[in-house]
Design an enzyme around this catalytic site. Structure first.
Site, PDB file in Angstrom:
ATOM      1  N   HIS A 144      -9.689   1.274   5.093  1.00  0.00           N
ATOM      2  CA  HIS A 144      -8.385   1.527   5.726  1.00  0.00           C
ATOM      3  C   HIS A 144      -8.570   2.548   6.854  1.00  0.00           C
ATOM      4  CE1 HIS A 144      -4.252   2.669   6.421  1.00  0.00           C
ATOM      5  NE2 HIS A 144      -3.908   1.562   5.793  1.00  0.00           N
ATOM      6  N   GLU A 164      -6.855   4.923   7.875  1.00  0.00           N
ATOM      7  CA  GLU A 164      -6.581   6.330   7.549  1.00  0.00           C
ATOM      8  C   GLU A 164      -7.810   6.977   6.922  1.00  0.00           C
ATOM      9  OE1 GLU A 164      -2.944   5.603   5.425  1.00  0.00           O
ATOM     10  OE2 GLU A 164      -1.957   5.174   7.330  1.00  0.00           O
ATOM     11  N   GLU A 211      -5.269  -4.639  10.775  1.00  0.00           N
ATOM     12  CA  GLU A 211      -4.291  -3.578  10.941  1.00  0.00           C
ATOM     13  C   GLU A 211      -4.624  -2.775  12.206  1.00  0.00           C
ATOM     14  OE1 GLU A 211      -2.337  -2.403   6.934  1.00  0.00           O
ATOM     15  OE2 GLU A 211      -4.137  -1.224   7.158  1.00  0.00           O
ATOM     16  N   ASN A 214       0.865  -1.182   0.000  1.00  0.00           N
ATOM     17  CA  ASN A 214       0.000   0.000   0.000  1.00  0.00           C
ATOM     18  C   ASN A 214       0.899   1.228   0.000  1.00  0.00           C
ATOM     19  OD1 ASN A 214      -1.854   1.993   0.359  1.00  0.00           O
ATOM     20  ND2 ASN A 214      -2.468   1.400   2.437  1.00  0.00           N
ATOM     21  N   TRP A 215       1.000   1.857  -1.157  1.00  0.00           N
ATOM     22  CA  TRP A 215       1.913   3.006  -1.278  1.00  0.00           C
ATOM     23  C   TRP A 215       1.307   4.289  -0.711  1.00  0.00           C
ATOM     24  CZ3 TRP A 215       3.964   2.064  -6.985  1.00  0.00           C
ATOM     25  CH2 TRP A 215       4.873   1.004  -6.959  1.00  0.00           C
ATOM     26  N   LYS A 216       0.033   4.253  -0.379  1.00  0.00           N
ATOM     27  CA  LYS A 216      -0.636   5.453   0.159  1.00  0.00           C
ATOM     28  C   LYS A 216      -0.382   6.640  -0.779  1.00  0.00           C
ATOM     29  CE  LYS A 216      -0.276   3.322   4.657  1.00  0.00           C
ATOM     30  NZ  LYS A 216      -0.157   3.436   6.094  1.00  0.00           N
ATOM     31  N   SER A 273       3.405  -1.718  10.517  1.00  0.00           N
ATOM     32  CA  SER A 273       4.838  -1.775  10.832  1.00  0.00           C
ATOM     33  C   SER A 273       5.501  -3.115  10.488  1.00  0.00           C
ATOM     34  CB  SER A 273       5.081  -1.405  12.294  1.00  0.00           C
ATOM     35  OG  SER A 273       4.731  -0.047  12.524  1.00  0.00           O
ATOM     36  N   GLY A 302       2.991  -1.037   4.290  1.00  0.00           N
ATOM     37  CA  GLY A 302       2.977   0.383   3.954  1.00  0.00           C
ATOM     38  C   GLY A 302       4.398   0.878   3.685  1.00  0.00           C
ATOM     39  N   GLY A 303       4.967   1.585   4.662  1.00  0.00           N
ATOM     40  CA  GLY A 303       6.276   2.226   4.497  1.00  0.00           C
ATOM     41  C   GLY A 303       7.358   1.331   3.914  1.00  0.00           C
ATOM     42  N   GLY A 321       2.595   2.607  10.944  1.00  0.00           N
ATOM     43  CA  GLY A 321       3.617   3.644  10.851  1.00  0.00           C
ATOM     44  C   GLY A 321       4.279   3.986  12.172  1.00  0.00           C
TER      45      GLY A 321
END
Ligand code: 13P
Length: 240
Positions: free
Chosen positions: A91, A93, A159, A6-8, A202, A223-224, A165
């Site tokens: 999600h 976010e 999640e 997930n590159w957001k 994470s 993610g990151g 993150g």
């Protein structure tokens, strides 16, 4: 096993082009299904770069109507039309920053299923729910309230909000427990035996191997650590 990036709201056209070159060096395995969720504007671009590789593209969200006067929104049909196989819904976010509630997320999931997309429904508790011993209850309600009426193309992503993150993760035992609870929920209520439950929050180079080996874990939503092709490749390799 399933792994998703997930590159957001990260990576521009040049970075995506560079990333795609690395994908050509991946040793893809038939045991691993993989998907990248780029920013909406680059779905078509990424799809055309990687369409011959065994890795799909997906949308980070879709609207709950299939068309209409919804300025700035993207429909599930459009995602399908541009090459998407998957879509993320719910999600945290989006739940928090865009005030998406369970009823709306259910509609998004249903519209996506109707458009023949595979849905990754994201659920996860807040830190306070966990501290009060209410994490499982919170997650069960999210699932109950957001489920579309057909589970064939459904994946659940667990999640925990506090793990996203933050470089913090639940213990392996806690992940096993929540995933087991979700699987039992589907078995008990719907007689569904093989629901895919992936973990996100994470996940990185150091912890992915152990997380993926954990009982009841069918993969990861990254993610990151998915923004660098070399790191994503190593995480992918840990699933094989
Ligand atoms: P991080 O891997 O950066 O914690 O993000 C997880 C996530 O939100 C994936 O959807």
């Amino acid at each position: 096993m399933f792994v998703a990036a997930n590159w957001k709201m990260n990576l521009d056209k040049n970075s995506i082009f560079e990333f795609s070159k690395h994908l050509n060096n991946f040793k893809f395995s038939s045991k691993v299904e993989a998907c990248i969720f780029p920013p909406m504007t680059y779905i078509d671009y990424l799809y055309n770069l990687i369409k011959n590789l065994p890795i799909s593209v997906g949308g980070q969200n879709c609207h709950f109507k299939s068309s209409g006067a919804f300025t700035g929104e993207v429909s599930a049909n459009f995602l399908k039309d541009t090459g998407c196989e998957y879509v993320l819904v719910g999600h945290s976010e989006r739940r928090i920053l865009n005030n998406e509630n369970n009823a709306e997320i259910k509609s998004r999931a249903q519209t996506a299923i109707n458009s023949n997309l595979k849905v990754i429904l994201c659920v996860g508790e807040r830190l306070t729910d966990r501290e009060e011993g209410k994490a499982l209850e919170y997650i069960e309600k999210q699932i109950n309230d957001c489920l579309p009426n057909n589970f064939k193309n459904l994946i659940i992503a667990y999640e925990p909000i506090w793990a996203i993150g933050s470089n913090q993760t639940p213990s392996l035992g806690e992940i096993e427990n929540v995933h087991g609870y979700i699987k039992k929920f589907f078995l008990k209520n719907y007689d569904v035996k093989n629901i895919c439950v992936i973990y996100g929050g994470s996940v990185n180079l150091n912890n992915s191997k152990d997380i993926f080996k954990t009982k009841n874990v069918d993969g990861g939503l990254i993610g990151g650590a998915s923004l660098k092709a070399d790191d994503f490749k190593k995480i992918y390799d840990n699933l094989k």
